[in-house]
Design an enzyme around this catalytic site. Structure first.
Site, PDB file in Angstrom:
ATOM      1  N   TYR A 145       0.820  -1.206   0.000  1.00 56.97           N
ATOM      2  CA  TYR A 145       0.000   0.000   0.000  1.00 56.97           C
ATOM      3  C   TYR A 145       0.858   1.262   0.000  1.00 56.97           C
ATOM      4  CZ  TYR A 145      -4.653  -1.973   0.758  1.00 56.97           C
ATOM      5  OH  TYR A 145      -5.848  -2.621   0.604  1.00 56.97           O
ATOM      6  N   LYS A 194       2.602 -15.650   2.856  1.00 58.35           N
ATOM      7  CA  LYS A 194       2.752 -16.285   1.536  1.00 58.35           C
ATOM      8  C   LYS A 194       4.255 -16.516   1.343  1.00 58.35           C
ATOM      9  CE  LYS A 194       1.242 -17.717  -2.481  1.00 58.35           C
ATOM     10  NZ  LYS A 194       0.486 -18.991  -2.604  1.00 58.35           N
ATOM     11  N   ASP A 226      -3.505 -18.390   0.975  1.00 57.74           N
ATOM     12  CA  ASP A 226      -4.498 -19.020   0.089  1.00 57.74           C
ATOM     13  C   ASP A 226      -5.213 -20.159   0.824  1.00 57.74           C
ATOM     14  OD1 ASP A 226      -2.021 -20.275   0.057  1.00 57.74           O
ATOM     15  OD2 ASP A 226      -2.082 -20.838  -2.054  1.00 57.74           O
ATOM     16  N   ASP A 251      -6.441  -7.004   3.928  1.00 58.92           N
ATOM     17  CA  ASP A 251      -7.539  -6.312   3.240  1.00 58.92           C
ATOM     18  C   ASP A 251      -8.488  -7.344   2.640  1.00 58.92           C
ATOM     19  OD1 ASP A 251      -9.020  -4.175   2.106  1.00 58.92           O
ATOM     20  OD2 ASP A 251      -8.052  -4.581   0.179  1.00 58.92           O
ATOM     21  N   ASP A 255     -12.443  -8.773   4.210  1.00 60.73           N
ATOM     22  CA  ASP A 255     -13.688  -8.749   3.423  1.00 60.73           C
ATOM     23  C   ASP A 255     -14.298 -10.143   3.365  1.00 60.73           C
ATOM     24  OD1 ASP A 255     -13.527  -6.001   2.756  1.00 60.73           O
ATOM     25  OD2 ASP A 255     -14.325  -6.402   0.747  1.00 60.73           O
TER      26      ASP A 255
END
Ligand code: IPM
Ligand code: MN
Length: 365
Positions: A145, A194, A226, A251, A255
């Site tokens: 970001y 990851k 994942d 992020d 959600d």
């Protein structure tokens, strides 16, 4: 307690859900004998049109002088965003600068669904089991970001690049906050990464594992992002406790958390910095339903509870807000975002009525 809170209503449904959040804040003020001075200031796309900036200087001043900040969602419908120059769009011009200004590095997003409300989830009741009680803690001021962004051309080929930098201190401080929260709550901590692909994830894990050694009483595990996304749908309650993530992965997973509990309207959030916290719902400004008095104010009201806890250590007040919020649903009421074709129409509450019910529960409890 006497405190000053900056109020940034934001765009879209922002003003109407912030209004309900303020109602609840006022109810807490009377019940527990506090005095909150609320200072409103423009922020977001609306502020760009009226003030020429989505985060005007006068708003910075109001926020600097406040003890905490309550912020509604920002942004316009995608097609309207093109009326705003890129650097003044509310994400780049207001939200990220707000996070940076107060260095709000630890973003708490509780993903909670008591078993009585299992029907809100798109998942089977048997998958919800005894309920979901996860706090996702997302690093908020580092990584991709805030890394350098380049768009260019090399040997005739156009390219774009987003860098994902993390420093040791940036990872260590959010890891420590997450482990402290897990220790306090006597719950497990699961670290998301990851590391099979990303150097930043391998670096992240090394630091998180070093911090983990200081918290030997906290059950610790780690999982590839994942796989975490997959497991969250298969069996969400296996994560009950803390999930620690970097900025971008957080992020996305937060959600997903909103999806699992039935609506992003059920996802409050607070962003914690060294000196100041700000509260925001984890969802967007939903311009399509703005002004209709149908938005679910749960996330925004829940964010007030988190803000009182993290800014002023008002634990009883925060718990009261959380319980009063869930109680409205346990009393059989719904908001428009949670309805299904068989929901009883007379149980669907408007934004305002939902806020009133929360207040009644606070006053009655
Ligand atoms: C969130 C939002 C923001 C983010 C957007 C609006 C920049 O999606 O708070 O989750 O990506 O952090
Ligand atoms: Mn998001």
């Amino acid at each position: 307690m006497e405190k000053v809170i900056a109020i940034l209503e934001g765009d879209g449904i922002g003003p109407e859900i912030v209004r309900e959040a303020i109602k609840v804040l006022n109810a807490i003020e009377s019940k527990y004998n506090h005095k909150f001075t609320l200072n409103k200031a423009p922020f977001g796309a609306g502020a760009y049109f009226t003030e020429g900036s989505p985060f005007p200087e006068k708003t910075k001043l109001v926020c600097d002088e406040a003890d905490a900040i309550l912020k509604g969602p920002i942004g316009l419908a995608v097609e309207k965003m093109s009326d705003i120059p890129k650097e003044h769009r509310p994400e780049q011009g207001a939200l990220l600068p707000l996070r940076k200004r107060y260095d709000t590095f630890a973003n708490f997003r509780p993903v909670q669904l008591p078993k009585e409300l299992a029907s809100f989830s798109p998942l089977k009741e048997s998958v919800i089991g005894d309920g979901i009680d996860i706090i996702m803690i997302r690093e908020l001021v580092g990584g991709i970001y805030f890394g350098d962004k380049t768009e260019g051309a090399s040997t005739g080929m156009k390219y774009a690049k987003d860098e994902c930098p993390y420093t040791y201190d940036q990872v260590e401080r959010v890891a420590r906050v997450a482990f402290e929260e897990a220790q306090k709550r006597k719950v497990q901590l699961c670290n998301i990464h990851k590391s099979n692909v990303l150097a930043t994830s391998r670096f992240w894990n090394e630091i998180v594992e070093t911090v983990a050694k200081e918290f030997s009483g906290v059950p610790y595990s780690s999982i590839l992002v994942d796989n975490a996304a997959f497991q969250l749908v298969k069996n969400p309650s296996q994560f009950n406790g803390i999930m620690l993530t970097e900025n971008m992965q957080g992020d996305i997973l937060t959600d997903q958390g909103g999806g699992i509990v039935g609506s992003l309207g059920m996802l409050p959030s607070v962003c914690v910095g060294p000196e100041k916290c700000y509260a925001e719902a984890a969802h967007g400004s939903a311009p399509d339903i703005a002004g209709k008095n149908i938005a679910n104010p749960f996330s925004m009201i829940g964010s007030v509870g988190l803000l009182l806890d993290k800014s002023f250590n008002l634990k009883d007040e925060a718990e009261d807000i959380n319980n009063s919020l869930f109680k409205v649903f346990k009393q059989g009421f719904l908001t428009a975002d949670l309805t299904t074709p068989d929901s009883a129409k007379d149980k669907i509450l408007s934004t305002c009525d939902f806020g009133d019910k929360v207040v009644e529960n606070i006053q009655g409890g």
